[in-house]
Design a protein around this motif. Structure first.
Motif, mmCIF file in Angstrom:
data_model
loop_
_atom_site.group_PDB
_atom_site.id
_atom_site.type_symbol
_atom_site.label_atom_id
_atom_site.label_comp_id
_atom_site.label_asym_id
_atom_site.label_seq_id
_atom_site.Cartn_x
_atom_site.Cartn_y
_atom_site.Cartn_z
ATOM 1 N N THR A 53 -14.135 -63.024 69.946
ATOM 2 C CA THR A 53 -14.912 -63.512 68.802
ATOM 3 C C THR A 53 -15.748 -64.739 69.129
ATOM 4 O O THR A 53 -16.717 -65.024 68.416
ATOM 5 C CB THR A 53 -13.982 -63.852 67.626
ATOM 6 O OG1 THR A 53 -13.023 -64.839 68.051
ATOM 7 C CG2 THR A 53 -13.236 -62.602 67.147
ATOM 8 N N VAL A 221 -21.229 -54.072 63.341
ATOM 9 C CA VAL A 221 -21.211 -55.333 64.076
ATOM 10 C C VAL A 221 -22.669 -55.694 64.326
ATOM 11 O O VAL A 221 -23.377 -54.991 65.041
ATOM 12 C CB VAL A 221 -20.447 -55.216 65.408
ATOM 13 C CG1 VAL A 221 -20.545 -56.527 66.185
ATOM 14 C CG2 VAL A 221 -18.991 -54.855 65.162
ATOM 15 N N THR A 240 -20.783 -65.145 54.884
ATOM 16 C CA THR A 240 -19.473 -65.139 55.540
ATOM 17 C C THR A 240 -18.523 -66.200 54.989
ATOM 18 O O THR A 240 -17.315 -66.130 55.222
ATOM 19 C CB THR A 240 -19.610 -65.356 57.056
ATOM 20 O OG1 THR A 240 -20.151 -66.668 57.306
ATOM 21 C CG2 THR A 240 -20.501 -64.295 57.678
ATOM 22 N N ARG A 267 -16.505 -62.740 60.025
ATOM 23 C CA ARG A 267 -16.314 -61.586 59.150
ATOM 24 C C ARG A 267 -17.181 -61.729 57.902
ATOM 25 O O ARG A 267 -17.160 -62.763 57.222
ATOM 26 C CB ARG A 267 -14.845 -61.473 58.741
ATOM 27 C CG ARG A 267 -14.482 -60.130 58.118
ATOM 28 C CD ARG A 267 -13.075 -60.172 57.536
ATOM 29 N NE ARG A 267 -12.084 -60.487 58.539
ATOM 30 C CZ ARG A 267 -11.490 -59.565 59.314
ATOM 31 N NH1 ARG A 267 -11.832 -58.292 59.186
ATOM 32 N NH2 ARG A 267 -10.579 -59.922 60.191
ATOM 33 N N TRP A 273 -18.970 -57.282 60.512
ATOM 34 C CA TRP A 273 -18.940 -58.516 61.297
ATOM 35 C C TRP A 273 -20.367 -58.922 61.632
ATOM 36 O O TRP A 273 -21.223 -58.066 61.868
ATOM 37 C CB TRP A 273 -18.155 -58.334 62.586
ATOM 38 C CG TRP A 273 -16.679 -58.233 62.397
ATOM 39 C CD1 TRP A 273 -15.955 -57.107 62.108
ATOM 40 C CD2 TRP A 273 -15.746 -59.306 62.472
ATOM 41 N NE1 TRP A 273 -14.630 -57.413 61.996
ATOM 42 C CE2 TRP A 273 -14.457 -58.751 62.223
ATOM 43 C CE3 TRP A 273 -15.850 -60.673 62.735
ATOM 44 C CZ2 TRP A 273 -13.309 -59.531 62.225
ATOM 45 C CZ3 TRP A 273 -14.702 -61.446 62.733
ATOM 46 C CH2 TRP A 273 -13.442 -60.880 62.483
#
Length: 356
Positions: A53, A221, A240, A267, A273
């Motif tokens: 991440t 993503v 987010t 997220r 994401w």
């Protein structure tokens, strides 16, 4: 008789070959009792897996889901370092990795990344168009959200063109997000991309289009790119709930200040994401094959006819673009797009297909 002559202790003066004495030499045992090294490395097939991440000075944040480790309880982000056995292989945000060591996520715990899974997509950039040394930005993203302000700072079409080429080269679907539309009408700017089938989302400084963004980001993503100061971090924070630093545009230079220094995956509140990347003022394409500049433009902008016998497919794409622009089928925006991509191709050392 010397001690060497009678090393076997048989009390004779008879010379004996040296080879007879080797078996009589005493071998000192290894005091540490270490096992000899082996070149066979473990495969780590059963190692827990995670998703990178963020990257910060040799430490990696890795999202690990439930079931990884004996004391695992739910989803968590752990800290890991790269194992020596990976050598110079890079690990970037978005990589799927295998882990060993402490994956509990407890304070002070540290795991090791021992394997990087094959990447499906790879977004890269270079220092400039003549530099073939690429810098990997993000792996395994599905789409690219290109964030550009309608004003303050003024939009730069050539930079957006570079983002689009990079997206096509990486296998990402581009989405164009225009911010600060309350400061200027983006119609003229968007006309530059009229010949492309781009998905476009507009946003005001006082009104974030949550519904439109949810439709774009849900289940995906998404990697964000954009010029410094266009409001990218502000937009990311809104969707987010993060607190990424935001900046202002210099009133004298008209340029934004860098507020993000590393890529991080966050997220999205309603699903999906988003990977926020540092704002850039240039985006080198030295790693992209020159032929891919026109190929990407043709594949996503205009239909291509069947190439004639003996004409390579990429050249057929190039000449299809030129023919349609000369015939006026793509209008003035088509001419601008072709000029823009010709400039990119020339800067990368490619050959202009010409208009004759």
């Amino acid at each position: 008789m010397s001690w060497w002559d009678d090393v076997d202790g048989d009390d004779t003066d008879e010379d004996e070959p040296y080879g007879q004495y080797e078996s009589k030499v005493r071998i000192r045992p290894n005091p540490k009792g270490n096992r000899p090294r082996t070149k066979v490395r473990p495969t780590h097939d059963d190692a827990p897996v995670g998703w990178v991440t963020n990257v910060d000075r040799g430490r990696f944040g890795v999202l690990v889901t439930e079931g990884a480790g004996s004391d695992a309880a739910g989803e968590r982000v752990i800290t890991a370092t790269k194992a020596r056995e990976l050598g110079k292989k890079s690990v970037v945000t978005g990589d799927h990795v295998s882990l060993v060591g402490d994956v509990s996520g407890d304070p002070g715990s540290l795991a090791r990344i021992v394997k990087v899974a094959e990447r499906t997509t790879l977004l890269r950039r270079s220092a400039d168009d003549t530099d073939e040394v690429e810098r990997v930005i993000v792996a395994n993203a599905d789409q690219m959200l290109v964030v550009v302000a309608a004003a303050d700072p003024e939009p730069r079409t050539r930079l957006i063109d570079r983002y689009l080429v990079a997206a096509f080269d990486a296998g990402l679907d581009p989405v164009l997000c225009i911010t600060k539309t309350d400061l200027a009408d983006p119609t003229d700017f968007l006309a530059h991309f009229a010949c492309l089938d781009l998905r476009i989302v507009t946003s005001r400084s006082d009104d974030v289009p949550f519904d439109a963004l949810h439709e774009v980001l849900d289940g995906k993503v998404t990697v964000t790119v954009g010029h410094s100061g266009v409001g990218k971090s502000t937009l990311v924070n809104a969707i987010t709930g993060s607190t990424r630093a935001t900046g202002v545009v210099n009133a004298v230079t008209g340029r934004g200040r860098h507020t993000s220094s590393s890529s991080i995956a966050l997220r999205v509140r309603d699903g999906g994401w988003i990977i926020d990347t540092p704002g850039v003022r240039s985006f080198g394409l030295g790693h992209v094959e020159p032929a891919n500049v026109f190929r990407a433009f043709a594949a996503h902008a205009v239909p291509v006819r069947e190439p004639a016998d003996g004409i390579p497919l990429d050249q057929a794409h190039d000449w299809e673009i030129v023919d349609r622009v000369q015939d006026g089928e793509l209008g003035p925006t088509g001419v601008e797009r072709l000029d823009s991509f010709r400039a990119l191709l020339t800067g990368m050392g490619g050959e202009d297909p010409g208009t004759d």
